[in-house]
Design an enzyme around this catalytic site. Structure first.
Site, mmCIF file in Angstrom:
data_model
loop_
_atom_site.group_PDB
_atom_site.id
_atom_site.type_symbol
_atom_site.label_atom_id
_atom_site.label_comp_id
_atom_site.label_asym_id
_atom_site.label_seq_id
_atom_site.Cartn_x
_atom_site.Cartn_y
_atom_site.Cartn_z
ATOM 1 N N CYS A 169 0.844 -1.192 0.000
ATOM 2 C CA CYS A 169 0.000 0.000 0.000
ATOM 3 C C CYS A 169 0.882 1.245 0.000
ATOM 4 O O CYS A 169 1.546 1.536 1.008
ATOM 5 C CB CYS A 169 -0.920 0.002 1.217
ATOM 6 N N PRO A 170 0.917 2.007 -1.089
ATOM 7 C CA PRO A 170 1.732 3.239 -1.091
ATOM 8 C C PRO A 170 1.160 4.326 -0.190
ATOM 9 O O PRO A 170 1.895 5.215 0.241
ATOM 10 C CB PRO A 170 1.714 3.667 -2.561
#
EC number: 2.3.1.225
Length: 364
Positions: A169-170
């Site tokens: 998850c950025p």
């Protein structure tokens, strides 16, 4: 007398760990290298909530109820706490095999598959494991030189194998795995509630102000409120939709990686061996089960061979810490002082005494 203590730098394991992660606070904080979108997440949450507390909450606390800013503050603090916990913790990275372990695994694979004729592709490196009376394949990772545990996968961004890998998850700046999935889920759940809460009371604030000075005048006087409404409106759909999707996965005890690959809903229609067949039991296992400890030992001290420096031994350390006292000297009189011109080696040896018989003959 001053004592000088020399401290040599200790090499910890996080300094030599492979992969593409960054560490802070002496290895206590672990994140991915790409943190730009994570900073954007912090900016949006902090900026929107700062405007809400500075303008709308002051008005609504007087006109409506003082509980409005209190509940908003609780949601804000819980969202920030879960975000930082999910971002700064180890998601469940599996250590890579040591050279001796990798060589032993290679010998096992060669002994199992036998000699492969030249020009032919070797068979896939797979082991079978039985979980709840169902065969699950364990794949070999050519980067980490290990057979990955069930539900583990290699993250191409962080370049590590992660246990119960969900996705990278950025927005939180980290992988989401076994050790931080619950915090990620609680973050998006609380963020959804916070977004809905701020959006709703912004509408209430505009409606109350419009009754006094009109709608257009309210928009002119409160540009911060307009900005908050726009941010919440475009954020609401994605965050609420993501929360609903992960609620569905939690109820089935399934990961995003398994859902995308169709591991349990493919052509074979293989049943999920990790599901308990009960929504409550699945939710309790994923969100309330015991949290496994990190197997990386990031702050551990490297052995001497790996660190490349030899720390002082125990005797050297203890002797260096003790104050050096001068050698004791004896107080001699001037008559007892030895002659400095001669050394013990230069002093002539004393003559042996004559025997008594030879002394008597000499007298005669």
């Amino acid at each position: 007398m001053s004592v000088m203590v020399v401290r040599k730098k200790v090499t910890r394991k996080w300094e030599k760990l492979p992969g593409r992660n960054t560490f802070c606070c002496d290895g206590r904080v672990m994140m991915a290298r790409q943190k730009g979108i994570f900073y954007l997440t912090l900016f949006l949450i902090l900026g929107t909530c700062t405007l809400f507390f500075a303008f709308e909450c002051r008005y609504l606390a007087v006109q409506q109820s003082p509980a409005i800013p209190v509940f908003a503050a609780m949601l804000f603090l819980f969202s920030m706490a879960t975000l930082l916990r999910a971002s700064f913790s180890d998601p469940g990275v599996i250590p890579r095999a040591l050279p001796d372990e990798a060589a032993f695994i290679e010998m096992e694979i060669e002994a199992t598959n036998g000699a492969v004729p030249q020009g032919q592709r070797p068979p896939p490196r797979i082991k079978n494991s039985q979980i709840n009376n169902q065969i699950v394949k364990l794949k070999y990772c050519y980067t980490c030189k290990i057979f990955r545990p069930p539900r583990a996968s290699h993250c191409s961004i962080c370049d590590n194998c992660v246990e119960r890998f969900d996705h990278h998850c950025p927005w939180v700046g980290n992988c989401v795995g076994k050790r931080n999935y619950r915090y990620f889920y609680l973050f998006i759940l609380s963020l959804s509630l916070l977004t809905i809460y701020v959006f709703a009371f912004n509408i209430v604030y505009v409606a109350l102000k419009s009754l006094k000075i009109g709608f257009l005048e309210t928009l002119k006087e409160t540009p911060g409120t307009v900005l908050e409404v726009l941010i919440c409106f475009f954020t609401l759909w994605s965050v609420v939709g993501l929360t609903g999707f992960h609620t569905f996965l939690v109820a089935l005890n399934q990961t995003t990686n398994e859902d995308i690959k169709g591991s349990w809903t493919g052509k074979n229609r293989v049943q999920n061996p990790y599901s308990h067949g009960n929504i409550v039991k699945n939710c309790c296992e994923v969100l309330c089960g015991p949290l496994p400890p990190s197997v990386l030992d990031r702050r551990g001290i490297l052995p001497l061979e790996e660190s490349g420096s030899r720390p002082p031994s125990t005797q050297e350390t203890s002797s260096s810490l003790l104050p050096q006292s001068p050698a004791p000297t004896e107080h001699l009189n001037s008559n007892e002082m030895p002659d400095d011109s001669s050394t013990p080696e230069e002093m002539p040896p004393p003559e042996p005494p004559e025997p008594p018989q030879e002394a008597a003959e000499a007298e005669k």
